[in-house]
Design a protein around this motif. Structure first.
Motif, short mmCIF file in Angstrom:
data_model
loop_
_atom_site.label_atom_id
_atom_site.label_comp_id
_atom_site.label_asym_id
_atom_site.label_seq_id
_atom_site.Cartn_x
_atom_site.Cartn_y
_atom_site.Cartn_z
N ALA A 194 13.44 -2.96 5.12
CA ALA A 194 12.62 -2.84 3.92
C ALA A 194 11.21 -2.44 4.33
O ALA A 194 10.71 -2.84 5.38
N ALA A 195 10.59 -1.63 3.49
CA ALA A 195 9.19 -1.24 3.69
C ALA A 195 8.56 -1.07 2.33
O ALA A 195 9.22 -0.65 1.37
N SER A 196 7.28 -1.41 2.23
CA SER A 196 6.61 -1.32 0.94
C SER A 196 5.15 -0.97 1.14
O SER A 196 4.61 -1.03 2.26
N GLY A 197 4.51 -0.61 0.04
CA GLY A 197 3.10 -0.31 0.07
C GLY A 197 2.61 0.04 -1.31
O GLY A 197 3.41 0.27 -2.24
N ALA A 198 1.29 0.07 -1.48
CA ALA A 198 0.70 0.40 -2.77
C ALA A 198 0.93 1.87 -3.07
O ALA A 198 0.34 2.74 -2.43
N GLY A 199 1.85 2.16 -3.99
CA GLY A 199 2.14 3.53 -4.37
C GLY A 199 3.00 4.30 -3.39
O GLY A 199 3.33 5.46 -3.61
N GLY A 200 3.40 3.67 -2.28
CA GLY A 200 4.23 4.34 -1.28
C GLY A 200 4.28 3.54 0.00
O GLY A 200 3.50 2.60 0.19
N TYR A 201 5.19 3.86 0.88
CA TYR A 201 5.32 3.18 2.17
C TYR A 201 5.06 4.19 3.28
O TYR A 201 5.19 5.40 3.09
N GLY A 216 2.37 -2.18 -8.85
CA GLY A 216 2.05 -0.86 -8.32
C GLY A 216 2.65 -0.55 -6.97
O GLY A 216 2.50 0.57 -6.46
N ASP A 217 3.34 -1.52 -6.38
CA ASP A 217 3.95 -1.31 -5.06
C ASP A 217 5.26 -0.54 -5.17
O ASP A 217 5.98 -0.63 -6.18
N LEU A 218 5.56 0.19 -4.11
CA LEU A 218 6.84 0.88 -3.97
C LEU A 218 7.60 0.23 -2.82
O LEU A 218 7.02 -0.03 -1.76
N PHE A 238 12.43 1.23 -5.28
CA PHE A 238 12.05 0.48 -6.47
C PHE A 238 10.54 0.42 -6.57
O PHE A 238 9.85 0.26 -5.56
N ALA A 239 10.03 0.56 -7.78
CA ALA A 239 8.62 0.35 -8.04
C ALA A 239 8.47 -0.97 -8.80
O ALA A 239 9.36 -1.37 -9.55
N PHE A 331 4.71 12.55 0.77
CA PHE A 331 4.24 13.19 -0.46
C PHE A 331 2.73 13.04 -0.66
O PHE A 331 2.15 13.69 -1.53
N ALA A 332 2.11 12.19 0.15
CA ALA A 332 0.66 12.03 0.18
C ALA A 332 0.33 11.43 1.55
O ALA A 332 1.21 10.84 2.19
N PRO A 333 -0.88 11.57 2.03
CA PRO A 333 -1.20 11.02 3.35
C PRO A 333 -0.85 9.54 3.45
O PRO A 333 -1.28 8.71 2.65
N GLY A 334 0.02 9.21 4.43
CA GLY A 334 0.42 7.83 4.64
C GLY A 334 1.44 7.30 3.65
O GLY A 334 1.74 6.09 3.66
N LYS A 335 2.02 8.17 2.82
CA LYS A 335 2.99 7.71 1.83
C LYS A 335 4.26 8.56 1.91
O LYS A 335 4.20 9.78 1.79
N GLN A 336 5.40 7.89 2.11
CA GLN A 336 6.69 8.56 2.25
C GLN A 336 7.61 8.22 1.07
O GLN A 336 7.43 7.21 0.39
#
Length: 367
Positions: A194-201, A216-218, A238-239, A331-336
């Motif tokens: 599992a991996a998560s982050g604000a708006g992306g991982y 707001g986490d993905l 999942f968001a 899809f954005a810097p630091g977000k997969q």
């Protein structure tokens, strides 16, 4: 073996020994003892194994079982192996071992050196590609086993909104999913990332961590669960509470890339054709790159098997191959965003083994 000019093949790893003998045990988790199966050019395989495994091997179709009281570091089966090879007909003077890409020799390096020294006049040749090609083509029973575990995991993913919520950690959600998968009938869950982050991982291999999910986490969860010795391997995203427009678009892109890979997956096409079909969609969708190195792989007795969906693999697809389609993009810097499904190649094209994810990113309530 005739093409490789091998008088015999020496198998040393769990999946290869299981594939050719039917010997299936959890005891491989112990690294103490080596295990060997000799497949001669003519005749039935010979098992050269520790005494502790004799009764189990006797329940398989292998009749010639030679044992020693392992662990015995001074001679952990090497003497028996040398005797076995010397008694076999010698035509070419070659013994096959899995030496190439995505293969290992599961025995002490010093013992392999001793074996080579005790067999002067024999050369060890790489048979990894031959065995990998054999294992790529699954039998109907193998496909049924993979389909079964795919369906169990699909049902667990569908149930996840009932046991996952904002405020829980990645690790807590994965523990709940392990329980759910086990109750549904999975034999083991050796891989649950599992991996998560604000708006992306930013990665897909390091979790689950104690990071707690917030609005707001993905979250991505990827599972390699097993049933009767065969793996599934796919993920879901999942968001929580809400999803950004960028995350929604990225999910749509990787979903459409998976569709493109599925449409391209047919006998006569190649893994490179699959890669190109998926990569074209990713590029058109604004991908900034993909650090996974491939867009899917083979699947079966191991979580990942050959072939790989890459720009230069070129493996021709054939009925019976089981593959993952795994398009991913930054899809954005630091977000997969990564999406994965499991398929089997049939005469007419591809067939889903995992239950197809929805095109829209699933948003879970943060309440």
């Amino acid at each position: 073996m005739r093409q490789q000019q091998a008088d015999a093949v020496l198998l040393t790893t769990e999946p290869n020994i299981r594939y050719f003998s039917g010997f299936f045990t959890q005891f491989w988790e112990s690294p103490t003892r080596p295990w060997f199966l000799v497949v001669p050019a003519r005749g039935k395989p010979v098992a050269v194994i520790p005494e502790i495994g004799a009764s189990g091997m006797a329940k398989t179709w292998v009749e010639d079982i030679r044992t020693w009281p392992s662990p015995r570091p001074d001679d952990d089966g090497i003497g028996l192996l040398v005797d076995c090879f010397k008694r076999l007909p010698r035509r070419f003077g070659n013994i096959g071992l899995t030496l190439g890409a995505e293969s290992v020799v599961r025995m002490p390096a010093n013992d392999l050196a001793r074996l080579k020294q005790a067999l002067p006049g024999y050369d060890f040749v790489d048979v990894a590609p031959v065995i990998q090609r054999q294992r790529m083509l699954k039998s109907p029973r193998e496909i049924d086993k993979i389909r079964h575990i795919c369906q169990l995991a699909s049902a667990s993913f569908a149930a996840l909104p009932g046991f996952a919520a904002a405020g829980m950690s990645e690790a807590e959600i994965c523990r709940e999913m392990r329980v759910d998968l086990t109750r549904r009938g999975a034999d083991s869950i050796p891989y649950l990332i599992a991996a998560s982050g604000a708006g992306g991982y930013d990665n897909i291999i390091m979790g689950p961590s104690e990071r707690r999910l917030a609005d707001g986490d993905l979250l991505i969860i990827d599972t390699g669960s097993t049933w009767d010795g065969y793996f599934c391997d796919f993920d879901r995203n999942f968001a929580f509470g809400r999803a950004s427009d960028a995350a929604r678009r990225a999910h749509e892109v990787v979903w459409r890339a998976t569709e493109a890979g599925f449409e391209a997956a047919r006998p006569g096409a190649t893994t490179t054709d699959l890669w190109r079909a998926m990569n074209d969609v990713l590029a058109a969708g604004g991908s900034l790159g993909n650090d996974v190195g491939r867009l899917g792989h083979g699947l079966g007795m191991q979580l990942t098997e050959r072939p790989s969906n890459t720009s230069d693999d070129h493996t021709e697809l054939a009925p019976g191959m089981v593959l993952t389609l795994e398009p991913g993009m930054t899809f954005a810097p630091g977000k997969q965003m990564v999406h994965e499904e499991n398929i089997v190649i049939r005469e007419h094209g591809a067939e889903w083994l995992s239950r197809r994810a929805g095109e829209e990113l699933q948003v879970l309530s943060s309440d």
